[in-house]
Design a protein around this motif. Structure first.
Motif, mmCIF file in Angstrom:
data_model
loop_
_atom_site.group_PDB
_atom_site.id
_atom_site.type_symbol
_atom_site.label_atom_id
_atom_site.label_comp_id
_atom_site.label_asym_id
_atom_site.label_seq_id
_atom_site.Cartn_x
_atom_site.Cartn_y
_atom_site.Cartn_z
ATOM 1 N N MET B 385 0.796 -1.228 -0.199
ATOM 2 C CA MET B 385 -0.072 0.026 0.075
ATOM 3 C C MET B 385 0.906 1.157 -0.033
ATOM 4 O O MET B 385 0.626 2.195 -0.637
ATOM 5 C CB MET B 385 -1.131 0.017 1.283
ATOM 6 C CG MET B 385 -2.167 -0.804 1.124
ATOM 7 S SD MET B 385 -3.016 -0.492 -0.472
ATOM 8 C CE MET B 385 -3.526 -1.996 -1.081
ATOM 9 N N VAL B 388 1.809 1.757 -3.485
ATOM 10 C CA VAL B 388 0.872 2.468 -4.450
ATOM 11 C C VAL B 388 0.446 3.826 -3.971
ATOM 12 O O VAL B 388 -0.443 4.609 -4.314
ATOM 13 C CB VAL B 388 -0.127 1.513 -4.616
ATOM 14 C CG1 VAL B 388 0.205 0.065 -4.991
ATOM 15 C CG2 VAL B 388 -1.116 1.339 -3.484
ATOM 16 N N MET B 421 -0.234 5.962 -10.767
ATOM 17 C CA MET B 421 -1.143 5.688 -9.732
ATOM 18 C C MET B 421 -1.958 4.375 -10.016
ATOM 19 O O MET B 421 -2.087 3.689 -9.160
ATOM 20 C CB MET B 421 -2.108 6.759 -9.117
ATOM 21 C CG MET B 421 -1.554 7.997 -8.526
ATOM 22 S SD MET B 421 -2.952 9.177 -8.267
ATOM 23 C CE MET B 421 -4.259 8.512 -7.417
ATOM 24 N N ILE B 422 -2.446 4.397 -11.104
ATOM 25 C CA ILE B 422 -3.331 3.281 -11.723
ATOM 26 C C ILE B 422 -2.383 2.187 -11.978
ATOM 27 O O ILE B 422 -2.622 1.152 -11.367
ATOM 28 C CB ILE B 422 -4.148 3.651 -13.003
ATOM 29 C CG1 ILE B 422 -5.133 5.012 -12.699
ATOM 30 C CG2 ILE B 422 -5.050 2.557 -13.464
ATOM 31 C CD1 ILE B 422 -5.661 5.465 -13.909
ATOM 32 N N ALA B 425 -0.911 0.523 -8.989
ATOM 33 C CA ALA B 425 -1.813 -0.370 -8.251
ATOM 34 C C ALA B 425 -1.998 -1.613 -9.054
ATOM 35 O O ALA B 425 -2.068 -2.780 -8.397
ATOM 36 C CB ALA B 425 -3.381 0.287 -8.005
ATOM 37 N N CYS B 426 -2.069 -1.652 -10.386
ATOM 38 C CA CYS B 426 -2.205 -2.916 -11.056
ATOM 39 C C CYS B 426 -1.038 -3.963 -10.874
ATOM 40 O O CYS B 426 -1.012 -4.784 -10.384
ATOM 41 C CB CYS B 426 -1.998 -2.584 -12.761
ATOM 42 S SG CYS B 426 -3.549 -1.742 -13.353
ATOM 43 N N LEU B 429 -0.750 -5.121 -6.735
ATOM 44 C CA LEU B 429 -1.830 -5.814 -6.399
ATOM 45 C C LEU B 429 -1.858 -7.282 -7.223
ATOM 46 O O LEU B 429 -2.287 -8.306 -6.468
ATOM 47 C CB LEU B 429 -2.956 -5.250 -6.494
ATOM 48 C CG LEU B 429 -3.476 -4.055 -5.902
ATOM 49 C CD1 LEU B 429 -4.851 -3.543 -6.081
ATOM 50 C CD2 LEU B 429 -3.152 -4.249 -4.337
ATOM 51 N N TRP B 430 -1.238 -7.297 -8.453
ATOM 52 C CA TRP B 430 -1.216 -8.368 -9.214
ATOM 53 C C TRP B 430 -0.071 -9.160 -8.419
ATOM 54 O O TRP B 430 -0.382 -10.428 -8.487
ATOM 55 C CB TRP B 430 -0.711 -8.065 -10.730
ATOM 56 C CG TRP B 430 -0.721 -9.168 -11.586
ATOM 57 C CD1 TRP B 430 0.240 -9.048 -12.325
ATOM 58 C CD2 TRP B 430 -1.688 -10.059 -11.937
ATOM 59 N NE1 TRP B 430 0.273 -9.970 -13.401
ATOM 60 C CE2 TRP B 430 -1.163 -10.699 -13.002
ATOM 61 C CE3 TRP B 430 -2.697 -10.653 -11.319
ATOM 62 C CZ2 TRP B 430 -1.644 -11.814 -13.375
ATOM 63 C CZ3 TRP B 430 -3.329 -11.746 -12.035
ATOM 64 C CH2 TRP B 430 -2.565 -12.345 -13.183
#
Lengths: 638, 503
Positions: B385, B388, B421-422, B425-426, B429-430
């Protein structure tokens, strides 16, 4: 009081999360419920003091950042909007915590679940009491995290993992615009604190950036952020998938609180949004389209939770077009009543799922209403409120929202009114489709499941009663304050209507057929539901066969997932792989590696001269001498 | 003499070297040497860290001047001196170095079993070089330390690394050396012009704009490789993948910061005109870095490589912030460097934890780890976290400030950079999903044990810092508030001069 309402859930989350294994499952669960109850007591007291007693307050905690004029603190801002949200969130969250004690009783890692649930509540409360945009963003992302953790709570299920990631990433798309909105806000107003922003609105009205009025652009960026959180069309795809989480999560996060964050943001920023007329038009259009779109999809889904999820999406559309026409108060009112009846519906659905041994497909239900009469009654109350039947909570808010849309100006408002009416009809239809398929008719589940159908324990029913009371009376009791006679004193300028915006007045001055229309639509919808599924049950099948294209279009949710997969997901994957294997490995690394191999090859050739034979060296030397002498004698170099 | 009353910075710089010297004299059988070497190295680095805390407590935040200054003439005829000191920009990097070293030694406690003594010596020498580099106020000293860092790092990767360690070590060495040689030319030019290498003296220099461009390019060659910026980043994934865990931690935690630090220390104040002139180029490269490497990170099948690529993307945010040339951007860049040092270091430690158990970095070998290692899952989630940039963790303030700063420079730049940012996260989290989540089926993974007390101890300071930097970043931001203000004021003044002259 003020601090307690916000931080008690965090205390519960920490105890349950880090010491859950130490103190045992039961103790951890009841600890979080206890702290939530404390928070709810504080929250409701604050609601009475701040909203009904007209005494707003701000509690400053400590500075967060102070960098070259960009300064903001951790602070709790209690005005009427915040107090309404705090009261509503703490109350529903307490109920849902309590309900979860029963619902999750067979789960092996309950402390983790309760820790997430309390963490979520804390983040939501931080969001609604923020006194600056960045703290709001903290709560915004925090609820995103908690929702990610809760959707993926059963992390052994691949579908749950996928849904959790999808929720986080789709929300991040919205967050990107939120972030940009904050940056522009700072450079426009020199601050990100709400008071400073609202004071600067008047001065900023004439500013433009790239030919676009600054206020319009800020409002647009923030709205794009809100679209992600509040699952508006285009960025809604995560919400139905989020139903992979345990049902109490769906009730708390994906019905009552998280998804309303976007509506709250718009209401909070009302002093600014009011001066962005074009964006308001866009909001109206998007909201109305969402209300209609989600209702159509809800009519054909077969998963009990997905039907309610699309219904949530649709109701959020109502809230947004209410904002779009300038009736922020109406939007927050609908948000408020919606929290009660939608949480009630979800928890009742959970009770059904619990009774049916975790079955969620309504095609495999039926014939159970006598076995779970209390749940059945609660489902009725929730549905009646959702359909906007008079005297139930939804009636007051939905009616007002539609009246406001009717009274609103411009073609978008008319569009919103028509879409809203159609959605109201479909809402009633799919609600009764759900009731009839779930509870009535011949049992379609197997014998084994039917034997186990049982009413839920008291710990799950009590929250249902409390929310049921809310779904029954929250509308009638609070309508005068939220949108009726006392709205000016009640809101106490926490929501601002521009001087040119008379919607709160105009909404009450509409022709007399308008207030009746939503009720009629609701009743007609219910009637159609009965005809389709009770009296002529062959009709839906025949309709689906008659319009196979339309049916598949709706069943596949207007093909949004497929479209995004085609447009973004797969190209990104391919591009990623290509950049890695070709861009990095061949092109960029090709140069130094090529240079290296060139050097190595050249060195290899050169070493061939060093044969070690004296004769070769002597010959080379002689050649050299001859060359030198030639140059020297014949002056070739000259 | 200085605020500490004794030569603190010299002590911080050379105490690790003394520890390394002691290590040379350890005798006995191999096991005893190894144990002694570990303890000696740990104590040395802990003492250094404890001493460095004096900087934290008695640093005067209200001034932009250099503090704890030590100045001894060395070759006065040539303008060379032994000159140490820290200002608001460098002080926290010194602390970051002294903090990460004991953590690295602790992380290598069991992972490194061969040539332990030499390994520890390498790390202590590395600490000397890092601290010395951040504390140098003399440009020649800076250069010596800057280059010196390479030697222990080269050995750590080349000796204790993975299978392709020699390739990776050479790649690292050649890439950085090539850049540094050009910097040496720039340094010589400056020395020739000013007759001194004292950094505060050099700041007084007025350099012709045409020369500034050349000097900027020379510095750029060196710093861009170190950062690393696209397209000279490919040494980093290889180096990370092959380096032992602690090597990756220090590489990501401190070494990457040397590039960004160099930009702020030299390029900005010395070459203001060229800085403005090249800013659009840097923006472009930064955006490409963010988007390109984030995408590449998504395709990775090796955990370390994924995090290495994410580092490049994060450093893209840093370079963007530096060249936004405003208060928010610059502060955000410095903060992002510090937080990235903590967070990516911690992420490499996280990889190291499972690598020590399974001996594989391949993501597909894992799955469902959360079930057997809940403590590890929690720690990993926190750092994911933070990576990201979730508000409330260390990653957020830096990224937020940089994006705010970048918006002022150019809104489009901010928007493109924010796509990180996007994408971030991809890929994070992946990664998390494939390693920690999903069903636990592999027998090898079922037998894993959760974090040991030593590992908890290793993570504890990083966990605390990650939350502290997120919730109360002011205690870090305040260190460089005055320095950043002064730096920008000087930049503004320098930019005003040619404009006036032009009129």
């Amino acid at each position: 009081m003020y601090i307690g309402a916000i931080f008690f859930p965090l205390v519960g989350a920490i105890i349950s999360g880090f010491f859950g294994r130490l103190i045992g499952d039961k103790a951890a669960q009841w600890t979080t419920v206890f702290f939530m109850a404390l928070a709810a007591i504080c929250g409701l007291t604050n609601f009475v003091n701040v909203a009904l007693g007209h005494a707003p307050a701000t509690v400053e905690l400590f500075t967060w950042m102070n960098v070259g004029g960009l300064q903001f603190s951790w602070a709790l801002r209690y005005d009427t909007v915040a107090a309404v949200m705090v009261g509503m969130v703490t109350l529903t969250s307490t109920m849902i915590h309590m309900y979860s004690v029963g619902y999750m009783s067979h789960d092996p890692t309950t402390p983790r679940f309760f820790a997430y649930l309390s963490l979520f509540t804390f983040m939501m409360l931080m969001l609604v009491t923020a006194d600056n945009l960045v703290q709001l963003f903290f709560g915004w992302e925090g609820i995103g995290l908690a929702s990610y953790l809760l959707i993926g709570y059963w992390y052994e299920k691949e579908s749950a993992n996928r849904a959790a990631m999808k929720a986080f990433i789709v929300n991040r798309v919205g967050d990107l615009f939120f972030m940009m909105g904050m940056a522009l806000t700072f450079w426009t107003f020199g601050t990100v604190e709400f008071d400073g922003i609202f004071q600067g609105v008047a001065a900023a009205q004439s500013q433009t950036i790239g030919g676009i009025p600054v206020l319009e652009l800020i409002a647009l960026l923030l709205f794009l952020g809100a679209m992600g959180k509040s699952a508006q069309i285009g960025l809604h795809t995560w919400l139905p998938d989020a139903m992979e989480g345990p049902t109490p999560v769906s009730a708390l996060i994906h019905a009552a609180t998280l998804v309303t964050a976007g509506v709250f943001l718009m209401a909070r920023m009302s002093p600014l949004v009011e001066y962005a007329p074009n964006v308001l038009g866009i909001i109206t259009f998007i909201g109305a389209t969402t209300a209609f779109f989600a209702a159509t999809v809800g009519c054909v889904q077969n998963d009990i939770k997905r039907v309610i999820a699309y219904s949530t999406c649709s109701q959020l559309g109502y809230m947004f077009f209410a904002i779009g026409v300038g009736a922020y108060q109406g939007a927050v009112f609908h948000l408020f009543t919606h929290a009660f009846f939608k949480a009630l519906l979800f928890l009742s659905a959970g009770s059904v799922i619990h009774a049916m041994s975790d079955e969620q497909d309504i095609r495999k239900m039926g014939g159970i209403w006598k076995k779970i009469p209390i749940t059945y009654a609660m489902f009725w109350i929730g549905s009646l409120a959702l359909a906007g039947i008079p005297l139930f909570a939804g009636y007051y808010s939905k009616d007002f929202v539609l009246e406001a849309a009717f009274a609103g100006h411009g073609w978008t408002a008319s569009y919103a009114f028509i879409m809203g009416m159609l959605a109201a009809l479909m809402t009633a239809f799919y609600s009764w489709r759900l009731i009839i398929l779930t509870f009535h008719g011949a049992p379609r589940a197997d014998h084994h499941t039917m034997e186990h159908v049982h009413e839920s324990p008291a710990v799950m029913l009590v929250p249902l009663f409390v929310l049921g009371v809310g779904a029954l009376f929250a509308g009638a009791v609070f309508a005068p304050y939220f949108v009726g006679h006392d709205w000016v004193e009640f809101w106490n300028n926490s929501i601002v209507n521009a001087p040119h915006n008379h919607i709160m007045h105009d909404a009450h001055e509409v022709p007399s057929w308008v207030p009746l229309a939503p009720t009629v639509a609701g009743v007609v919808g219910i009637a159609i539901g009965y005809v389709f599924y009770m009296f002529v049950p062959s009709l839906p099948g025949r309709l689906a066969a008659a319009f196979p294209g339309l049916y598949r279009f709706l069943l596949n949710k207007w093909y949004f997932d497929e479209l995004y997969d085609f447009l973004f997901v797969r190209p990104a994957r391919r591009l990623a792989y290509w950049l890695w294997k070709v861009g990095d490995a061949k092109v960029i690394d090709g140069m130094p590696n090529g240079a290296a191999s060139l050097t190595a090859a050249a060195a290899g050739r050169v070493t061939k001269f060093q044969t070690g034979r004296v004769a070769n060296y002597a010959f080379t030397m002689i050649i050299g001498v001859v060359l030198f002498v030639s140059i020297f004698l014949f002056g070739i170099g000259r | 003499m200085n605020a500490a009353g004794f030569p603190l910075l010299s002590l911080l710089t050379f105490l690790p070297l003394v520890g390394a010297g002691i290590l040379l004299f350890i005798r006995g059988d191999e096991a005893a040497v190894a144990a002694n070497a570990r303890w000696t190295a740990l104590w040395t680095s802990l003492i250094v860290f404890a001493l460095s805390l004096i900087l934290w407590f008695s640093f005067d935040k209200s001034t932009a001047d250099f503090q704890f200054v030590e100045l001894h003439e060395w070759m006065p005829g040539f303008g060379l001196a032994y000159h140490l000191g820290v200002d608001g920009i460098s002080v926290l990097f010194v602390l970051l170095s002294t903090l990460l070293t004991p953590i690295c030694i602790l992380a290598s406690w069991e992972a490194v079993q061969s040539r332990v003594r030499e390994y520890m010596i390498a790390f202590l020498v590395l600490e000397t070089m890092m601290v010395g580099m951040f504390a140098s106020m003399d440009m020649l000293m800076f250069y010596i330390f800057f280059e010196g860092v390479l030697i222990p790092m080269f050995l750590i990767i080349g000796v204790w690394g993975g299978q392709r360690r020699v390739y990776a070590a050479y790649k690292l060495f050649l890439y950085t050396l090539l850049g540094s040689l050009l910097m040496l030319l720039a340094l010589l030019t400056l020395w020739f012009m000013a007759g001194t290498t004292s950094i505060p003296e050099l700041f007084k220099l007025q350099i012709a704009p045409s020369l500034q461009v050349w000097l900027f390019l020379a510095f750029f060659a060196s710093f861009a490789v170190k950062v690393p910026m696209w397209p000279v980043h490919t040494w980093l994934p290889d180096a990370h993948v092959e380096a032992p865990t602690a090597g990756s931690v220090i590489l990501a935690g401190v070494l990457l910061k040397m590039g960004g630090y160099g930009f702020i220390r030299f390029s900005l104040p010395l070459l203001p005109v060229a800085t403005e002139w090249f800013a659009p180029l840097i923006f472009t490269l930064s955006i490409v870095a963010v988007i390109y490497t984030s995408l590449v990170a998504m395709a990775q099948e090796d955990m370390k490589k994924l995090i290495a690529y994410s580092s490049v993307a994060h450093m893209g945010i840093v370079t963007l912030g530096i060249f936004a040339l405003n208060h928010q951007g610059l502060s955000g860049a410095i903060f992002q460097m510090l937080s990235h040092g903590v967070v990516s270091g911690a992420l490499f430690l996280c990889v190291g934890v499972v690598y020590d158990r399974v001996h594989s970095r391949e993501i597909a070998r894992y799955g469902g780890v959360a079930k057997v290692m809940p403590g590890y899952a929690t720690v990993f989630m926190l750092f994911t976290m933070a990576s990201v940039a979730l508000p409330g963790t260390a990653g957020f303030p830096g990224e937020f400030l940089v994006l705010v700063g970048a918006w002022q420079a150019n809104p489009w730049v901010a928007l493109f950079a924010a796509t990180g940012m996007i994408l971030g996260a991809c890929y994070m989290l992946w990664l998390y999903r494939r390693v920690l989540f999903s069903k636990l089926t592999k027998a090898e993974i079922k037998a894993l044990l959760d974090l040991s007390p030593r590992e908890y101890l290793t993570f504890a300071p990083l966990v605390v810092l990650t939350l502290w930097m997120g919730i109360y970043p002011s205690s870090f931001l305040s260190f460089f508030e005055a320095s950043v203000t002064a730096l920008l004021a000087r930049h503004e003044a320098a930019m005003a001069l040619p404009r006036l002259a032009g009129m």
